[in-house]
Design an enzyme around this catalytic site. Structure first.
Site, short mmCIF file in Angstrom:
data_model
loop_
_atom_site.label_atom_id
_atom_site.label_comp_id
_atom_site.label_asym_id
_atom_site.label_seq_id
_atom_site.Cartn_x
_atom_site.Cartn_y
_atom_site.Cartn_z
N LYS A 170 15.57 11.60 4.29
CA LYS A 170 15.43 10.15 4.52
C LYS A 170 14.81 9.92 5.88
O LYS A 170 15.26 10.46 6.88
CB LYS A 170 16.82 9.48 4.48
CG LYS A 170 16.78 7.97 4.72
CD LYS A 170 16.47 7.21 3.45
CE LYS A 170 16.03 5.78 3.69
NZ LYS A 170 14.54 5.64 3.87
N GLN A 186 15.80 12.49 13.38
CA GLN A 186 16.39 11.80 12.23
C GLN A 186 17.65 12.52 11.72
O GLN A 186 18.55 11.88 11.19
CB GLN A 186 15.34 11.70 11.12
CG GLN A 186 15.50 10.54 10.17
CD GLN A 186 14.97 9.22 10.70
OE1 GLN A 186 13.92 9.18 11.32
NE2 GLN A 186 15.71 8.15 10.50
N LYS A 190 10.52 12.87 7.67
CA LYS A 190 9.57 11.94 8.29
C LYS A 190 8.19 12.29 7.76
O LYS A 190 7.91 13.45 7.47
CB LYS A 190 9.57 12.09 9.81
CG LYS A 190 9.02 10.88 10.54
CD LYS A 190 10.10 9.86 10.83
CE LYS A 190 9.56 8.56 11.34
NZ LYS A 190 10.65 7.67 11.77
N GLY A 200 9.49 2.61 6.33
CA GLY A 200 8.46 2.27 7.31
C GLY A 200 8.69 2.91 8.67
O GLY A 200 9.75 3.47 8.95
N ASP A 201 7.69 2.84 9.49
CA ASP A 201 7.74 3.21 10.91
C ASP A 201 6.49 2.57 11.53
O ASP A 201 5.95 1.60 10.94
CB ASP A 201 7.75 4.74 11.07
CG ASP A 201 8.14 5.18 12.49
OD1 ASP A 201 9.33 5.21 12.81
OD2 ASP A 201 7.23 5.48 13.31
N THR A 249 16.73 -2.69 12.82
CA THR A 249 16.60 -1.78 13.96
C THR A 249 16.78 -2.54 15.27
O THR A 249 17.54 -2.13 16.16
CB THR A 249 15.24 -1.06 13.93
OG1 THR A 249 15.02 -0.55 12.62
CG2 THR A 249 15.20 0.07 14.93
N SER A 256 18.63 0.90 5.60
CA SER A 256 17.93 1.57 4.50
C SER A 256 18.95 2.25 3.59
O SER A 256 18.82 2.22 2.35
CB SER A 256 16.98 2.64 5.05
OG SER A 256 15.78 2.06 5.48
P1 NDP Z 1 5.26 -1.41 14.68
O1 NDP Z 1 4.06 -0.76 14.15
O2 NDP Z 1 5.80 -2.62 14.01
O3 NDP Z 1 5.08 -1.77 16.22
C1 NDP Z 1 4.73 -0.79 17.15
C2 NDP Z 1 4.53 -1.46 18.49
O4 NDP Z 1 4.36 -0.46 19.50
C3 NDP Z 1 3.28 -2.32 18.52
O5 NDP Z 1 3.50 -3.42 19.35
C4 NDP Z 1 2.25 -1.36 19.11
O6 NDP Z 1 1.13 -1.98 19.71
C5 NDP Z 1 3.10 -0.69 20.16
N1 NDP Z 1 2.48 0.57 20.58
C6 NDP Z 1 1.93 1.53 19.80
N2 NDP Z 1 1.42 2.51 20.54
C7 NDP Z 1 1.64 2.16 21.82
C8 NDP Z 1 1.33 2.77 23.05
N3 NDP Z 1 0.68 3.94 23.11
N4 NDP Z 1 1.72 2.14 24.18
C9 NDP Z 1 2.37 0.95 24.13
N5 NDP Z 1 2.67 0.33 22.98
C10 NDP Z 1 2.32 0.93 21.85
O7 NDP Z 1 6.38 -0.25 14.72
P2 NDP Z 1 7.95 -0.38 14.83
O8 NDP Z 1 8.33 -1.58 15.63
O9 NDP Z 1 8.52 -0.22 13.48
O10 NDP Z 1 8.32 0.94 15.64
C11 NDP Z 1 8.43 0.96 17.06
C12 NDP Z 1 9.25 2.17 17.47
O11 NDP Z 1 10.56 2.09 16.88
C13 NDP Z 1 8.70 3.53 17.03
O12 NDP Z 1 9.04 4.49 18.02
C14 NDP Z 1 9.47 3.83 15.76
O13 NDP Z 1 9.53 5.22 15.49
C15 NDP Z 1 10.84 3.29 16.15
N6 NDP Z 1 11.76 2.97 15.07
C16 NDP Z 1 11.40 2.13 14.06
C17 NDP Z 1 12.31 1.81 13.07
C18 NDP Z 1 11.99 0.83 12.00
O14 NDP Z 1 12.89 0.53 11.21
N7 NDP Z 1 10.79 0.27 11.94
C19 NDP Z 1 13.64 2.43 13.03
C20 NDP Z 1 13.95 3.24 14.18
C21 NDP Z 1 13.02 3.51 15.14
P3 NDP Z 1 -0.31 -1.92 19.00
O15 NDP Z 1 -0.30 -3.03 18.02
O16 NDP Z 1 -1.28 -2.10 20.12
O17 NDP Z 1 -0.44 -0.57 18.36
O1 2IT Z 2 12.93 6.11 12.84
C1 2IT Z 2 13.57 5.56 11.92
O2 2IT Z 2 14.80 5.67 11.82
C2 2IT Z 2 12.84 4.74 10.94
N1 2IT Z 2 11.63 4.59 11.08
C3 2IT Z 2 13.55 4.14 9.77
C4 2IT Z 2 13.77 5.16 8.71
C5 2IT Z 2 14.31 4.63 7.41
O3 2IT Z 2 14.41 5.46 6.50
O4 2IT Z 2 14.65 3.45 7.29
#
Ligand code: NDP
Ligand code: 2IT
Length: 459
Positions: free
Chosen positions: A102, A123, A138, A177-178, A221, A391
């Site tokens: 997952k 993870q 992943k 998603g991520d 998150t 999730s």
């Molecule tokens: P999104 O794609 O929705 O957003 C990512 C954000 O990070 C955007 O604002 C993006 O800007 C910015 N970003 C990307 N690259 C860089 C960089 N090099 N420097 C600064 N900012 C940057 O992703 P998420 O919000 O889903 O994910 C964000 C983080 O959270 C990741 O590390 C992900 O692994 C983690 N995460 C996500 C979960 C989820 O449920 N979605 C769960 C747990 C963790 P730009 O538009 O310019 O690329």
């Molecule tokens: O980093 C993370 O935990 C995620 N991107 C969410 C993973 C999930 O299966 O919901």
């Protein structure tokens, strides 16, 4: 002078574990992020298992760092201009000791095997901490959705799933998603899976609420991260009210971390993207956040545009927000976005709490600086577990063919974050009343998976 038996054993183990890290480095020499993630875990798990022969005799550390399976595949697709393109697709199936693989899918140009192995490794511990039956995986691609039309994204997702579908399943591996994979992409991926398998199952999470998704999954998150930070504050008799909060990112996690911070009475003063950050001295309120959601999720614009609408705010091109004075910092963008110097800036500006919304956003040296300065710091595997936890709740609802209400899911999310906080306190208690949340999360996450691996024999 002769060493006591215990001391000599300790020394042997010290050598054993530095040898272990040496092996990890030489075997994965091009994988700096994976090595970083492993060394953060081993720093705390190694001393913990020092006196526990069963973990050592069964080579748990050696086994847990090796993915059970890794799939790498070609993803060909056609652009709107009729030209052919090829990207690389991946799925790292890391560990299935406590449930089906997952974890999310990331579409971003930086995606390679190193990035996905580090994320899949994190993870393992994160999913274990949720208490739910989820193993770890992943995947993703070096495809960049930025600047692509909806049709191009759809064709890419269909091609990606045309290979991935044979490796996943509701009881086998459940992606989500991520970065770069949100509701739109999950929809296209799900549609293609359903078409290929002729099955409507909970094979992906983050689905739309009308077709098997869970309420609160988009918020989970960010909300979970703020709940966790709030629990850390409560432990020291404080809370979010009137605190100033610096947030990086403006995507899924950042938006809902900001929303919950606002709900709890804090003032959010920054948001960012990979081009720069905005500072709003008046605070991002709910209306301004609605503008950001529309800007990022619908128009797919840049955060810079915030300053055109809200003239009191300022844009800093090419910079990150860590030099701004704040009480709480929530890094919610990407790995290694906050280094030792950034940590020092935050510390000297009086920041008291750091909770990671992103995965591994703080470098090892940054973490060390926070711990030395007694900044209360939560690693992502604990504080961002709310996303994967909901999730897991989506999977439960799919299996039961029911839909829980918003309040029901939010309450469960809140309870799971509290439970994770308490596991961190249990395993992370240090001298006096201090808690090392990195230690607590790593050991607390490790025990459940290690015990399951032992129970299931040598696999
Ligand atoms: P999104 O794609 O929705 O957003 C990512 C954000 O990070 C955007 O604002 C993006 O800007 C910015 N970003 C990307 N690259 C860089 C960089 N090099 N420097 C600064 N900012 C940057 O992703 P998420 O919000 O889903 O994910 C964000 C983080 O959270 C990741 O590390 C992900 O692994 C983690 N995460 C996500 C979960 C989820 O449920 N979605 C769960 C747990 C963790 P730009 O538009 O310019 O690329
Ligand atoms: O980093 C993370 O935990 C995620 N991107 C969410 C993973 C999930 O299966 O919901």
């Amino acid at each position: 002078m002769e060493m006591t038996e215990a001391k000599s054993k300790q020394k042997d183990n010290g050598t054993l574990f530095s040898q272990f890290m040496e092996n990890v480095r030489s075997k994965n020499e091009h994988e700096a992020k994976f090595i970083q993630a492993v060394s953060e875990v081993v720093e705390y798990v190694a001393p913990f298992i020092q006196e526990k022969d069963y973990y050592q005799n069964e080579s748990i550390l050696q086994r847990i760092i090796e993915p059970e399976r890794t799939v790498i595949f070609r993803v060909p697709w056609i652009g709107d201009d009729g030209k052919f393109h090829v990207n690389r697709g991946f799925r790292v199936e890391m560990n299935s000791a406590i449930g089906p693989y997952k974890g999310g899918l990331r579409f971003h140009p930086s995606v390679n095997l190193d990035a996905l192995k580090f994320l899949a490794f994190e993870q393992i511990f994160k999913n274990s901490l949720t208490g739910l039956p989820m193993g770890a995986g992943k995947g993703g691609s070096d495809f960049d959705p930025k600047g692509k039309s909806d049709n191009e994204v759809m064709r890419f997702c269909q091609s990606f799933m045309s290979e991935l579908f044979r490796h996943i399943g509701a009881n086998t591996d459940v992606p989500a998603g991520d970065i770069g994979v949100g509701g739109r992409e999950i929809g296209y991926l799900f549609g293609q899976y359903k078409r290929l398998k002729n099955e409507f199952t909970g094979v992906l999470t983050g689905k739309g609420v009308d077709w098997g998704g869970s309420l609160i999954r988009p918020e989970a998150t960010g909300y979970g991260c703020v709940y966790f930070a709030d629990f850390m504050l409560h432990r020291i008799g404080d809370n979010f009210r009137n605190k100033s909060v610096v947030i990086s990112g403006s995507g899924n996690v950042a938006q809902y971390a900001a929303e919950k911070s606002i709900h709890l009475g804090a003032k959010v003063i920054t948001l960012s993207d990979s081009s720069g950050y905005i500072h709003d001295p008046d605070g991002v309120d709910e209306d301004k956040l609605d503008f950001v959601k529309e800007l990022k999720n619908v128009k797919r614009g840049r955060i810079k545009e915030y300053t055109r609408k809200y003239s009191n705010s300022k844009y800093f091109e090419g910079e990150n927000p860590w030099s701004q004075k704040c009480d709480i910092a929530l890094p919610c963008a990407i790995e290694n976005e906050l280094n030792k110097n950034d940590a020092k800036d935050l510390i000297s500006n009086g920041c008291k709490i750091v909770a990671e919304g992103a995965n591994m956003p703080v470098t090892l040296e940054g973490i060390e600086a926070f711990l030395e300065a007694n900044v209360i710091y939560a690693p992502g595997k604990a504080s961002n577990a709310g996303g994967v936890a909901v999730s897991g709740l989506e999977m439960s609802q799919n299996s039961m063919r029911v839909n829980w209400s918003k309040d029901e899911v939010d309450k469960r999310l809140h309870d799971i974050m509290l439970q994770i906080h308490n596991i961190c306190v249990k395993y992370g208690k240090e001298s006096g009343d201090t808690v090392n949340y990195v230690k607590g999360a790593n050991i607390g996450g490790f025990v459940r998976v290690a015990d399951a691996m032992i129970a299931q024999g040598l696999v």
